[in-house]
Design a protein around this motif. Sequence first.
Motif, PDB file in Angstrom:
ATOM      1  N   PHE A  58       0.834  -1.203   0.000  1.00 51.45           N
ATOM      2  CA  PHE A  58       0.000   0.000   0.000  1.00 51.45           C
ATOM      3  C   PHE A  58       0.870   1.253   0.000  1.00 51.45           C
ATOM      4  CE2 PHE A  58      -2.282   3.505   1.923  1.00 51.45           C
ATOM      5  CZ  PHE A  58      -3.513   3.450   1.304  1.00 51.45           C
ATOM      6  N   ALA A  59       0.642   2.117  -0.997  1.00 51.29           N
ATOM      7  CA  ALA A  59       1.360   3.384  -1.081  1.00 51.29           C
ATOM      8  C   ALA A  59       0.446   4.543  -0.716  1.00 51.29           C
ATOM      9  CB  ALA A  59       1.941   3.583  -2.479  1.00 51.29           C
ATOM     10  N   GLU A  60      -0.690   4.677  -1.425  1.00 52.96           N
ATOM     11  CA  GLU A  60      -1.627   5.775  -1.225  1.00 52.96           C
ATOM     12  C   GLU A  60      -2.777   5.572  -2.216  1.00 52.96           C
ATOM     13  OE1 GLU A  60       0.695   9.236  -2.051  1.00 52.96           O
ATOM     14  OE2 GLU A  60       1.004   8.728  -4.159  1.00 52.96           O
ATOM     15  N   GLY A  61      -3.615   6.601  -2.392  1.00 53.09           N
ATOM     16  CA  GLY A  61      -4.611   6.590  -3.460  1.00 53.09           C
ATOM     17  C   GLY A  61      -5.699   5.554  -3.301  1.00 53.09           C
ATOM     18  N   ALA A  62      -6.225   5.386  -2.094  1.00 56.27           N
ATOM     19  CA  ALA A  62      -7.264   4.373  -1.868  1.00 56.27           C
ATOM     20  C   ALA A  62      -8.574   4.758  -2.560  1.00 56.27           C
ATOM     21  CB  ALA A  62      -7.502   4.195  -0.378  1.00 56.27           C
ATOM     22  N   HIS A  63      -9.308   3.735  -3.004  1.00 60.61           N
ATOM     23  CA  HIS A  63     -10.663   3.910  -3.550  1.00 60.61           C
ATOM     24  C   HIS A  63     -11.496   2.709  -3.129  1.00 60.61           C
ATOM     25  CE1 HIS A  63     -14.013   4.819  -6.200  1.00 60.61           C
ATOM     26  NE2 HIS A  63     -13.968   3.566  -6.609  1.00 60.61           N
ATOM     27  N   ILE A  64     -12.667   2.973  -2.519  1.00 61.76           N
ATOM     28  CA  ILE A  64     -13.561   1.899  -2.073  1.00 61.76           C
ATOM     29  C   ILE A  64     -14.847   1.941  -2.899  1.00 61.76           C
ATOM     30  CG2 ILE A  64     -14.468   3.384  -0.217  1.00 61.76           C
ATOM     31  CD1 ILE A  64     -14.069  -0.430   0.067  1.00 61.76           C
ATOM     32  N   HIS A  65     -15.296   0.779  -3.374  1.00 56.33           N
ATOM     33  CA  HIS A  65     -16.613   0.684  -3.989  1.00 56.33           C
ATOM     34  C   HIS A  65     -17.202  -0.687  -3.703  1.00 56.33           C
ATOM     35  CE1 HIS A  65     -14.519  -1.396  -7.324  1.00 56.33           C
ATOM     36  NE2 HIS A  65     -15.704  -1.773  -7.773  1.00 56.33           N
ATOM     37  N   LYS A  66     -18.496  -0.838  -3.980  1.00 52.93           N
ATOM     38  CA  LYS A  66     -19.201  -2.073  -3.694  1.00 52.93           C
ATOM     39  C   LYS A  66     -20.021  -2.480  -4.907  1.00 52.93           C
ATOM     40  CE  LYS A  66     -22.267  -4.159  -0.192  1.00 52.93           C
ATOM     41  NZ  LYS A  66     -23.125  -3.871   0.991  1.00 52.93           N
ATOM     42  N   ARG A  67     -20.048  -3.786  -5.181  1.00 55.89           N
ATOM     43  CA  ARG A  67     -20.807  -4.310  -6.313  1.00 55.89           C
ATOM     44  C   ARG A  67     -21.280  -5.714  -5.966  1.00 55.89           C
ATOM     45  NH1 ARG A  67     -19.628  -7.585 -10.773  1.00 55.89           N
ATOM     46  NH2 ARG A  67     -20.731  -7.073 -12.722  1.00 55.89           N
TER      47      ARG A  67
END
Length: 295
Positions: free
Chosen positions: A186-195
Amino acid sequence: MIKEGNPIIQTHYTADPTVLVHNQTVYLYTGHDDPPEGVDDYHMQDWLCFSSNDLVHWTEHPSPLKATDFQWASGDAYASKVVEYQGRFYWFVSVTHAGGPYKAIGLAVSDNPTGPFKDARGSALVTHDMLPATDNDKANLDPTVLIDEDGRAYLFWGNGQCYFAELNSDLTGLASPITVVDLPGFAEGAHIHKRNGIYYLSYGYGYPEKVAYAMSRNIQGPWEFKGILNEIAGNCATNRPAIIEFKGLDYFFYHNGALPGGGSHRRSVCVDRLFYDDNGAIRRVIMTTEGVQCE
C-alpha cells in the motif's frame, strides 16, 4: 487541435479523479496540477469539476473548492472523494494543516454537485494526532468514502499505511476508533466501492505506483489481496483509481502524464472500460489512448 480519447481533460493538467453519478450525469472532480513554469514539483491549490452525459464530451464548471476555503488549512489541494448523502454532496479532501507540515482530512458540503462547497465543520475531520503513532507527515492523504445500503458510512485513507474508520450519521465526525488495514504494497490513493455484495478496495501499489486491489464480503475485512489491476501509468510515478457504474457499464478512471509537457507533477485524467469475471474479480484494465467511445 484537441483530439477525442485519453486524456479526457486536455485544457488543464488534472489528477486524482473522484467520480459521482447523479441524475444520469457523471461529475468528475479532480486535483489541479499547476506548477509555475520551470518548477517540477506539486503545486495544487484548488479542485476542478467537470460533467458529462456520455463520458466523451465534458463540460467544465467553475472551480467549486480550494484548499484555503478551509480557514484552518494552509493549502495543498490533494486527492479527494465526493459522495451524495441524503440529498446533499459531501467532499472529503486532504490538505496541509495550518502550521504544517502535517496533512489533515477536511470535509466540505454543498446542495449542488457543482458547488460551491463550504467547510462543513470549521475544523479538520482527521488530524495527525488522531492516528496510531506515526512520524509520516503525509499519513492523512487520499480519503475515500462508501455509503453502504444501510446508510452507514465508512472512510479509508492513508499514505504508506491504510487507515479505516466508520463515520457518524451526518458524516461530520468519526463513529469508531481509527484502525489499520493490512494491504500488501500500500502506497496511497485508496478507492472503495461495492458491487453485488462485494467490497473492493483498490489503491496505489509500490513505487512507481501500479494499482492493486483487494476484495471482502465485509467492510470490516478481512481483505483478500487479488493482485494488480493496472500497470504503471505512462510518464507518471503515481496513480489514483476511481471506479463507477454508468448506464449499465463499468468504468475505471486514473491519471497519467500523457499531455504535452506532462509528467508526475503535470498529470492528466483518463477513463477506460472495466470488466468483472463471473466470480466478481476485476479483469485487468488495459489502458488505451482511445478511451471510451461515444455510442
